[in-house]
Enzyme design. Sequence first.
Site, PDB file in Angstrom:
ATOM      1  N   SER A 285      14.283  41.183  -2.281  1.00 42.99           N
ATOM      2  CA  SER A 285      15.006  39.845  -2.562  1.00 42.99           C
ATOM      3  C   SER A 285      14.278  38.827  -1.732  1.00 42.99           C
ATOM      4  O   SER A 285      13.978  38.932  -0.551  1.00 42.99           O
ATOM      5  CB  SER A 285      16.531  39.766  -2.055  1.00 42.99           C
ATOM      6  OG  SER A 285      17.183  40.751  -3.221  1.00 42.99           O
TER       7      SER A 285
ATOM      8  N   ASN B  24      24.688  45.671 -10.409  1.00 48.01           N
ATOM      9  CA  ASN B  24      24.815  44.929 -11.414  1.00 48.01           C
ATOM     10  C   ASN B  24      25.934  44.032 -11.699  1.00 48.01           C
ATOM     11  O   ASN B  24      26.069  42.866 -11.810  1.00 48.01           O
ATOM     12  CB  ASN B  24      24.624  45.629 -12.949  1.00 48.01           C
ATOM     13  CG  ASN B  24      23.250  46.540 -12.971  1.00 48.01           C
ATOM     14  OD1 ASN B  24      22.611  46.274 -12.041  1.00 48.01           O
ATOM     15  ND2 ASN B  24      23.409  47.079 -14.157  1.00 48.01           N
TER      16      ASN B  24
ATOM     17  N   THR C 270      20.071  -5.354 -21.330  1.00 53.90           N
ATOM     18  CA  THR C 270      19.534  -4.350 -22.403  1.00 53.90           C
ATOM     19  C   THR C 270      18.049  -4.527 -22.350  1.00 53.90           C
ATOM     20  O   THR C 270      17.213  -5.563 -22.686  1.00 53.90           O
ATOM     21  CB  THR C 270      20.243  -4.854 -23.792  1.00 53.90           C
ATOM     22  OG1 THR C 270      19.706  -5.951 -24.587  1.00 53.90           O
ATOM     23  CG2 THR C 270      21.546  -4.645 -23.514  1.00 53.90           C
ATOM     24  N   HIS C 271      17.321  -3.551 -22.904  1.00 54.49           N
ATOM     25  CA  HIS C 271      15.878  -3.235 -22.760  1.00 54.49           C
ATOM     26  C   HIS C 271      15.379  -3.910 -21.400  1.00 54.49           C
ATOM     27  O   HIS C 271      14.138  -4.537 -21.664  1.00 54.49           O
ATOM     28  CB  HIS C 271      15.337  -3.983 -24.036  1.00 54.49           C
ATOM     29  CG  HIS C 271      16.208  -3.670 -25.291  1.00 54.49           C
ATOM     30  ND1 HIS C 271      15.583  -2.552 -26.231  1.00 54.49           N
ATOM     31  CD2 HIS C 271      17.040  -4.270 -25.977  1.00 54.49           C
ATOM     32  CE1 HIS C 271      16.408  -2.480 -27.155  1.00 54.49           C
ATOM     33  NE2 HIS C 271      17.450  -3.227 -27.058  1.00 54.49           N
TER      34      HIS C 271
ATOM     35  N   SER D 192       6.285   0.940   6.163  1.00 56.69           N
ATOM     36  CA  SER D 192       4.977   1.262   5.758  1.00 56.69           C
ATOM     37  C   SER D 192       4.206   1.617   6.625  1.00 56.69           C
ATOM     38  O   SER D 192       4.179   1.049   7.768  1.00 56.69           O
ATOM     39  CB  SER D 192       4.241   0.182   4.828  1.00 56.69           C
ATOM     40  OG  SER D 192       2.735   0.599   4.592  1.00 56.69           O
TER      41      SER D 192
ATOM     42  N   LYS E  44       6.777  -4.165   4.932  1.00 57.34           N
ATOM     43  CA  LYS E  44       7.404  -3.415   3.711  1.00 57.34           C
ATOM     44  C   LYS E  44       9.004  -2.756   4.196  1.00 57.34           C
ATOM     45  O   LYS E  44       9.087  -2.572   5.437  1.00 57.34           O
ATOM     46  CB  LYS E  44       6.550  -2.268   3.552  1.00 57.34           C
ATOM     47  CG  LYS E  44       5.369  -2.663   2.694  1.00 57.34           C
ATOM     48  CD  LYS E  44       5.586  -3.284   1.298  1.00 57.34           C
ATOM     49  CE  LYS E  44       6.189  -2.745   0.370  1.00 57.34           C
ATOM     50  NZ  LYS E  44       5.203  -1.304  -0.065  1.00 57.34           N
TER      51      LYS E  44
ATOM     52  N   ASN F 225      11.226   0.078   2.119  1.00 57.81           N
ATOM     53  CA  ASN F 225      11.094   0.724   0.842  1.00 57.81           C
ATOM     54  C   ASN F 225      12.286   1.270   0.620  1.00 57.81           C
ATOM     55  O   ASN F 225      12.877   2.086   1.535  1.00 57.81           O
ATOM     56  CB  ASN F 225       9.896   1.664   0.982  1.00 57.81           C
ATOM     57  CG  ASN F 225       8.550   1.054   1.169  1.00 57.81           C
ATOM     58  OD1 ASN F 225       8.436   0.026   0.571  1.00 57.81           O
ATOM     59  ND2 ASN F 225       7.746   1.648   2.040  1.00 57.81           N
TER      60      ASN F 225
ATOM     61  N   GLU G 210      14.157   6.475  -4.281  1.00 53.96           N
ATOM     62  CA  GLU G 210      12.519   7.130  -4.968  1.00 53.96           C
ATOM     63  C   GLU G 210      12.759   8.714  -4.967  1.00 53.96           C
ATOM     64  O   GLU G 210      12.497   9.229  -5.927  1.00 53.96           O
ATOM     65  CB  GLU G 210      11.577   6.425  -4.277  1.00 53.96           C
ATOM     66  CG  GLU G 210      11.409   5.007  -4.584  1.00 53.96           C
ATOM     67  CD  GLU G 210      10.200   4.498  -3.728  1.00 53.96           C
ATOM     68  OE1 GLU G 210       9.616   5.136  -3.190  1.00 53.96           O
ATOM     69  OE2 GLU G 210       9.819   3.287  -4.154  1.00 53.96           O
TER      70      GLU G 210
END
Length: 475
Positions: free
Chosen positions: A27, A114, A159-160, A281, A287, A289, A294
Amino acid sequence: MNDGTERLWGGRFKSAPAAELTALSRSEASFFRLAPYDLAGSRAHARELSRAGILNAGEVQQLLAEMERVQAEFLGGTLAPSMHDEDVHTFLERVLTQRLGAVGAKLRAGRSRNDQAANDLRLFLRDKARKLALDVIALQDALVAQAETHVRSISTGFTHLQPAQPVVFAHQLLAHAQSIYRDVDRLKDWDRRSARSPLGAAALAGSAICVNPALSAAELGYDAPCENSIDAVASRDHVAEFLFITSMLAVNLSRLSEEVILWTSRQFRWVELDDGYATGSSIMPQKKNPDIAELTRGKAGRLIGNLSGLLATLKSLPLAYNRDLAEDKTAAFDSIDTLGLVLPAMAGMIRTMRVNVDELRRQAPLGFTLATEVADWLALKGIPFSEAHEITGALVRACEEQQIELGEVSLATLAQIDPRLDAGVLERVQLETAVAARSGFGGTAPLRVEEQIARLKTALGTQRAWAREYGGPTC
């Protein structure tokens, strides 16, 4: 055959396993985390052996006391499997036999690896489902807290990924909360189907010794034993379904993450992350982030892969047990471990983020997001909506030519486009008026959003109670 290694099989073999077989067969190290659940099953099994007359009362007490010690030592880090222990079952039987002699060796009667393997993972998943639910609810609490602060903070709805209509920012946050709420509801529904004990199925045909599996099932917090002993050891649809739920949760977290990434961008400037939940960064000093978002977005693909991998493994497997089924644990452990890292980080990020309310409001009417209000206003005056749509489109075109927003249009321009456009339409294209008009159930009107928050908090309380009121073994 006796090569000096403890195994649960080998009597009919003339030689020891090849080193390559041993290496492949052992295992993965992570599988030994099932030891507490295996011991829980063994305690229930010991009582079943007592009912069958194989263990007397004194032997049962010996075994139960020693299993408690073994669990404490394992969890405390003073007892660990050796390189010769093929799996968690071999490990624990070896320890109990070494410590209790023949009494420990009796424990194997009436069961198989089992049904043990099926039981261990089922107990593990039922326990971890509750812990996972509580982590999700902690994220929900953060979303609700932010929503309560921004019931009247007006922002752009999309939307979109194009500006569409104004909404209150709380409504946007609660859209994510509602989808994530359903993931915990799925866990509850999954648990109802998974509350069946495989103990007593033995290898596949059932046990000639352990003939009261309902008693063991009740002891372990199950509702009942599995109906069919072959199905009990052969099926892993409950694992696949669990992985679907974790994958769906990961997808929902990824969608929330994507929006946080957009909101924190310089282009949006809607949200600022707390320094403790952002990174910098190595080359660009300016920066900040959104790494939590992410990383969460990236790990969604990993959890989808765990589900896909197990489904591919299960496809075309003949009944009953096959060693391929060991892959169920790799997928389940990885998904649970991954979410165990992601969810607290996401909750902290959402809880501590700061929303730029002024910027939300400044952007809310941009891109003619109030155009639907004009069309609705005309429709309410009895104008067919198809005609109202055309009139509003002409108004938007005129505003584009003049480089103004709808709220800045003159009465002369309105009359020139259509005489039915009068000063009343200018009242309708105010942000507060627009969101208040969406007052149907589930709409973005602040009153409806406050009601939505109240209902969601009650529903989360019910989910929290389910997660905390578990009668099975936990670790």
